[in-house]
Design an enzyme around this catalytic site. Structure first.
Site, PDB file in Angstrom:
ATOM      1  N   LEU A  14       0.637  -0.945  -0.068  1.00  0.00           N
ATOM      2  CA  LEU A  14       0.103  -0.165  -0.183  1.00  0.00           C
ATOM      3  C   LEU A  14       0.890   1.241  -0.219  1.00  0.00           C
ATOM      4  CD1 LEU A  14      -2.917   0.437   0.068  1.00  0.00           C
ATOM      5  CD2 LEU A  14      -2.893   1.007   2.671  1.00  0.00           C
ATOM      6  N   HIS A  15       1.665   1.258  -1.128  1.00  0.00           N
ATOM      7  CA  HIS A  15       2.647   2.641  -1.172  1.00  0.00           C
ATOM      8  C   HIS A  15       1.977   3.415  -2.044  1.00  0.00           C
ATOM      9  CE1 HIS A  15       2.960   2.136  -6.046  1.00  0.00           C
ATOM     10  NE2 HIS A  15       2.969   1.314  -5.405  1.00  0.00           N
ATOM     11  N   ALA A  16       2.330   4.683  -2.359  1.00  0.00           N
ATOM     12  CA  ALA A  16       1.542   6.370  -2.571  1.00  0.00           C
ATOM     13  C   ALA A  16       0.693   6.323  -3.706  1.00  0.00           C
ATOM     14  CB  ALA A  16       2.789   7.491  -3.068  1.00  0.00           C
TER      15      ALA A  16
END
Length: 93
Positions: A14-16
């Site tokens: 769940l990155h940018a």
């Protein structure tokens, strides 16, 4: 309170980018307070699902399970939609 679990499908977690996609979708449900937490965390430790920084702060990796919670009219449909977003690999799009 309605709850749903979701497994993070994006290969980098769940990155940018997936966090921004998810937060934008959660913000569309203005009448609902939607929270997210790592699976097994108490409800009082849940974070605002519309905050990209909170989402990234979870440190959720590919395959991790998170718990979504919402209350109010339309919560079932909202959470179903948000689970679908988390369970989509946004790194291949």
């Amino acid at each position: 309170m309605i709850e749903r679990t979701a497994t993070i499908a994006s290969t980098v977690g769940l990155h940018a980018r997936p966090a921004a996609i998810f937060a934008e979708a959660a913000a569309e449900y203005e009448d609902l307070e939607i929270t997210i937490a790592a699976a097994g965390e108490p409800a009082e430790d849940a974070m605002d699902a519309t905050s990209v920084l909170s989402l990234m702060g979870l440190g959720a990796a590919h395959g991790d399970t998170v718990m979504l919670r919402a209350e109010g009219a339309g919560a079932d449909d909202a959470l179903d939609h948000l689970v679908q977003i988390l369970e989509t690999n946004h790194d291949t799009e």
